[in-house]
Scaffold this active site. Structure first.
Site, mmCIF file in Angstrom:
data_model
loop_
_atom_site.group_PDB
_atom_site.id
_atom_site.type_symbol
_atom_site.label_atom_id
_atom_site.label_comp_id
_atom_site.label_asym_id
_atom_site.label_seq_id
_atom_site.Cartn_x
_atom_site.Cartn_y
_atom_site.Cartn_z
ATOM 1 N N ARG A 214 35.872 15.447 14.493
ATOM 2 C CA ARG A 214 35.250 14.669 13.423
ATOM 3 C C ARG A 214 33.857 15.218 13.128
ATOM 4 O O ARG A 214 33.323 16.024 13.886
ATOM 5 C CB ARG A 214 35.141 13.185 13.837
ATOM 6 C CG ARG A 214 36.469 12.588 14.283
ATOM 7 C CD ARG A 214 36.391 11.089 14.501
ATOM 8 N NE ARG A 214 35.334 10.697 15.423
ATOM 9 C CZ ARG A 214 35.034 9.413 15.656
ATOM 10 N NH1 ARG A 214 35.675 8.456 15.015
ATOM 11 N NH2 ARG A 214 34.075 9.096 16.511
ATOM 12 N N ARG B 189 37.017 6.231 24.119
ATOM 13 C CA ARG B 189 36.784 7.483 23.415
ATOM 14 C C ARG B 189 35.712 8.242 24.184
ATOM 15 O O ARG B 189 34.585 7.769 24.272
ATOM 16 C CB ARG B 189 36.325 7.265 21.972
ATOM 17 C CG ARG B 189 36.132 8.598 21.228
ATOM 18 C CD ARG B 189 35.448 8.424 19.871
ATOM 19 N NE ARG B 189 36.216 7.687 18.900
ATOM 20 C CZ ARG B 189 37.157 8.210 18.108
ATOM 21 N NH1 ARG B 189 37.482 9.474 18.231
ATOM 22 N NH2 ARG B 189 37.788 7.460 17.224
ATOM 23 N N GLU C 289 32.803 -3.281 14.627
ATOM 24 C CA GLU C 289 34.262 -3.287 14.409
ATOM 25 C C GLU C 289 34.952 -4.151 15.456
ATOM 26 O O GLU C 289 35.868 -4.917 15.152
ATOM 27 C CB GLU C 289 34.793 -1.863 14.482
ATOM 28 C CG GLU C 289 36.304 -1.801 14.415
ATOM 29 C CD GLU C 289 36.840 -0.389 14.362
ATOM 30 O OE1 GLU C 289 36.153 0.502 13.837
ATOM 31 O OE2 GLU C 289 37.956 -0.179 14.850
ATOM 32 N N ARG D 72 32.847 5.680 25.435
ATOM 33 C CA ARG D 72 32.755 4.290 25.010
ATOM 34 C C ARG D 72 34.101 3.617 25.179
ATOM 35 O O ARG D 72 35.141 4.268 25.169
ATOM 36 C CB ARG D 72 32.260 4.145 23.584
ATOM 37 C CG ARG D 72 33.188 4.656 22.470
ATOM 38 C CD ARG D 72 34.318 3.774 22.116
ATOM 39 N NE ARG D 72 34.927 4.170 20.839
ATOM 40 C CZ ARG D 72 36.149 3.870 20.453
ATOM 41 N NH1 ARG D 72 36.965 3.225 21.273
ATOM 42 N NH2 ARG D 72 36.604 4.206 19.281
ATOM 43 N N ARG E 34 31.441 -2.971 21.891
ATOM 44 C CA ARG E 34 31.625 -1.555 22.169
ATOM 45 C C ARG E 34 30.654 -1.224 23.290
ATOM 46 O O ARG E 34 29.436 -1.394 23.099
ATOM 47 C CB ARG E 34 31.354 -0.692 20.941
ATOM 48 C CG ARG E 34 32.455 -0.708 19.885
ATOM 49 C CD ARG E 34 33.677 0.059 20.314
ATOM 50 N NE ARG E 34 34.768 -0.021 19.356
ATOM 51 C CZ ARG E 34 34.944 0.812 18.338
ATOM 52 N NH1 ARG E 34 34.081 1.791 18.135
ATOM 53 N NH2 ARG E 34 35.972 0.672 17.512
ATOM 54 N N THR F 56 44.236 1.952 16.627
ATOM 55 C CA THR F 56 43.917 3.256 17.220
ATOM 56 C C THR F 56 43.078 3.112 18.480
ATOM 57 O O THR F 56 42.889 4.077 19.208
ATOM 58 C CB THR F 56 43.113 4.131 16.234
ATOM 59 O OG1 THR F 56 41.830 3.494 15.995
ATOM 60 C CG2 THR F 56 43.864 4.325 14.934
ATOM 61 N N GLU G 196 33.821 9.070 12.205
ATOM 62 C CA GLU G 196 34.830 8.882 11.175
ATOM 63 C C GLU G 196 34.380 9.296 9.784
ATOM 64 O O GLU G 196 33.252 8.950 9.384
ATOM 65 C CB GLU G 196 35.082 7.367 11.105
ATOM 66 C CG GLU G 196 36.431 7.005 10.604
ATOM 67 C CD GLU G 196 37.358 6.959 11.788
ATOM 68 O OE1 GLU G 196 37.092 6.193 12.701
ATOM 69 O OE2 GLU G 196 38.326 7.713 11.772
ATOM 70 N N CYS H 107 41.359 -2.471 15.626
ATOM 71 C CA CYS H 107 42.123 -1.364 15.055
ATOM 72 C C CYS H 107 43.172 -0.883 16.069
ATOM 73 O O CYS H 107 42.845 -0.699 17.248
ATOM 74 C CB CYS H 107 41.197 -0.206 14.701
ATOM 75 S SG CYS H 107 42.056 1.215 14.020
HETATM 76 P P1 ADP Z 1 34.777 4.833 16.184
HETATM 77 O O1 ADP Z 1 35.654 5.318 17.274
HETATM 78 O O2 ADP Z 1 34.961 3.380 15.831
HETATM 79 O O3 ADP Z 1 34.780 5.753 15.000
HETATM 80 P P2 ADP Z 1 32.712 5.802 17.846
HETATM 81 O O4 ADP Z 1 32.824 5.121 19.136
HETATM 82 O O5 ADP Z 1 33.276 7.177 17.700
HETATM 83 O O6 ADP Z 1 33.264 4.873 16.697
HETATM 84 O O7 ADP Z 1 31.157 5.853 17.445
HETATM 85 C C1 ADP Z 1 30.785 6.636 16.351
HETATM 86 C C2 ADP Z 1 29.282 6.901 16.480
HETATM 87 O O8 ADP Z 1 29.011 7.484 17.772
HETATM 88 C C3 ADP Z 1 28.830 7.905 15.444
HETATM 89 O O9 ADP Z 1 27.537 7.507 15.004
HETATM 90 C C4 ADP Z 1 28.698 9.192 16.224
HETATM 91 O O10 ADP Z 1 27.652 9.978 15.731
HETATM 92 C C5 ADP Z 1 28.313 8.709 17.613
HETATM 93 N N1 ADP Z 1 28.772 9.649 18.641
HETATM 94 C C6 ADP Z 1 30.045 9.890 19.001
HETATM 95 N N2 ADP Z 1 30.079 10.822 19.981
HETATM 96 C C7 ADP Z 1 28.789 11.161 20.248
HETATM 97 C C8 ADP Z 1 28.151 12.076 21.146
HETATM 98 N N3 ADP Z 1 28.866 12.835 22.000
HETATM 99 N N4 ADP Z 1 26.805 12.152 21.126
HETATM 100 C C9 ADP Z 1 26.078 11.394 20.281
HETATM 101 N N5 ADP Z 1 26.607 10.515 19.404
HETATM 102 C C10 ADP Z 1 27.948 10.408 19.393
HETATM 103 N N1 DAR Z 2 38.681 4.312 8.888
HETATM 104 C C1 DAR Z 2 39.989 3.699 9.107
HETATM 105 C C2 DAR Z 2 40.207 3.416 10.600
HETATM 106 C C3 DAR Z 2 40.563 4.626 11.410
HETATM 107 C C4 DAR Z 2 40.430 4.437 12.893
HETATM 108 N N2 DAR Z 2 38.982 4.352 13.273
HETATM 109 C C5 DAR Z 2 38.412 3.212 13.632
HETATM 110 N N3 DAR Z 2 39.103 2.159 13.886
HETATM 111 N N4 DAR Z 2 37.076 3.181 13.768
HETATM 112 C C6 DAR Z 2 41.071 4.618 8.545
HETATM 113 O O1 DAR Z 2 42.212 4.162 8.438
HETATM 114 O O2 DAR Z 2 40.775 5.753 8.215
#
Ligand code: ADP
Ligand code: DAR
Length: 393
Positions: free
Chosen positions: A346, A317, A262, A163, A266, A310, A351, A308
């Site tokens: 994770r 990602r 967010e 993504r 995305r 990050t 997260e 964010c």
């Molecule tokens: P962020 O980076 O903002 O935390 P993500 O882009 O990681 O958000 O999206 C998180 C969502 O994507 C979660 O619901 C997670 O379960 C899903 N996800 C992440 N990687 C995978 C994967 N390889 N297969 C299926 N779902 C995924």
């Molecule tokens: N949950 C916030 C943000 C961490 C980075 N992840 C994002 N942006 N989805 C934290 O500070 O833990």
């Protein structure tokens, strides 16, 4: 005896001082925040001082706590961006959620320069050495045919996802958006994506009016973002919810776009199994197609801009949902091995979640100071190594 009472007393005072002030709610505070003048008003300053004291008195492990020193706090507390964003807008999530890993968001793009004394060290730490004098490289997806299946036998990898985040030029980030802007952006995204053809052809589904059961199924199947993220809520990123929020996806749900969770966008490619090559090719063609229709916010030094820090730079990602039962027996060891390959471990739902059925979400950690291709390669190489180690145990 006196000394031993001081810390808890400070902690109690700051807790009530900070949370008491927010008892009046954001709406009242929002009204007091006069965006036209360049002074931070007394109510905001009171919450800032209480929030800083609460953070200092806590045992938070966030990057916000680590880098918001008294010196940095005093240097930034009177500053405002042209959108009227203050240091409080940046740090309030990390102050309210002491268990944050990072704890800071940019309410608008300008915040990255106005509050750079705080953002720069956090960016350098998170992205493993991207200094304030460094410049993020130009976007480069490389040879999209470079990646094969990271787990051809299908023994370990359940699914693969790549993504990226994009911000639409001309709009600030969540805390500064009006409801009208949310709706305007949703309409733009929906009409832009309706022009996609072939494998990318799909439909936009507004969150407004979506059947709760449909929404929950999409979340449970990892296609849709969850609701009520307390970190985003505390960052003022969920106002007017669900207005302007939605998801676009093709029939197979292998190509999806989140609107105004967010980030503004995305852009997601995902499928069962470990064929990273196919997932990556789909993501790249989608980003290129969308970019022809929607100008993205890009910073000369920071790369693509996101809410964010990050997610700045490549915003990529690349992740697998993977089962590594032997490595997972010693979670600390799994994390330290992953860290060696710049990977982030994770829970199944990303997260701040736990692994379900032994499935971990493992992805590249850093997104700045390297190209899109290098970020995905870092994940490919790291996951390949993890699988080798799992097999050797
Ligand atoms: P962020 O980076 O903002 O935390 P993500 O882009 O990681 O958000 O999206 C998180 C969502 O994507 C979660 O619901 C997670 O379960 C899903 N996800 C992440 N990687 C995978 C994967 N390889 N297969 C299926 N779902 C995924
Ligand atoms: N949950 C916030 C943000 C961490 C980075 N992840 C994002 N942006 N989805 C934290 O500070 O833990």
């Amino acid at each position: 005896m006196i000394v031993s009472l001081v810390k808890p007393a400070v902690r109690i005072w700051t807790h009530f001082a900070y949370n008491g002030a927010s008892r009046h709610g954001w709406a009242a505070w929002d009204r007091r925040r006069n965006k036209s003048d360049n002074m931070v008003d007394a109510a905001v300053m009171q919450k800032l001082e209480a929030g800083f004291a609460k953070l200092q008195a806590s045992d938070s492990k966030s990057l916000l706590k680590k880098y918001l020193t008294k010196e940095v706090f005093d240097a930034l507390k009177n500053k405002k961006t042209s959108f009227g964003s203050t240091l409080l807008d940046c740090i309030q999530s990390g102050v309210e959620n002491l268990d944050s890993g990072v704890g800071i968001y940019a309410p608008d793009a300008e915040s990255y320069s106005v509050f750079s004394d705080l953002f720069d060290p956090i960016i350098e730490d998170y992205h493993k050495g991207f200094k304030k004098t460094d410049k993020h490289p130009a976007c480069d997806f490389g040879d999209v045919n470079s990646f094969s299946n990271v787990d051809p036998t299908g023994e370990f990898v359940v699914s693969t996802r790549v993504r990226c985040g994009r911000s639409m030029e001309g709009y600030p980030f969540n805390p500064c958006l009006t409801e009208a802007q949310y709706k305007e952006m949703e309409a733009k995204v929906s009409s832009t994506l309706s022009g996609l053809e072939g494998e990318l052809k799909g439909k936009f589904y507004p969150l407004t009016g979506m059947e709760k059961s449909v929404q929950q199924q999409l979340i449970d199947d990892h296609f849709l973002f969850k609701e009520g993220d307390r970190f985003l809520q505390a960052a003022n990123a969920c106002r007017y919810w669900p207005s302007g929020r939605g998801i676009y996806h093709n029939d197979n749900k292998t190509f999806l776009v989140w609107c105004n969770e967010e980030d503004h966008l995305r852009i997601i490619s995902m499928q069962m199994g470990g064929d990273l090559g196919q997932v990556y090719r789909r993501l790249v063609s989608a980003v290129n197609e969308i970019e022809k229709r929607v100008p993205f916010s890009h910073h000369d030094r920071l790369g693509f801009l996101t809410f964010c820090p990050t997610n700045l730079g490549t915003t990529i990602r690349a992740s697998v949902h993977i089962k590594v039962p032997k490595l997972a027996k010693d979670y600390a060891k799994l994390e330290s091995i992953a860290d060696k390959y710049n990977l982030q471990v994770r829970g199944t739902r990303g997260e701040h979640s736990e692994a379900e059925g032994g499935i971990y979400d493992i992805s590249n950690k850093r997104r700045m100071g390297l190209t899109e291709f290098q970020a995905v390669k870092e994940m490919y190489d790291g996951i390949s190594e993890l699988i080798k180690i799992e097999k050797s145990l």
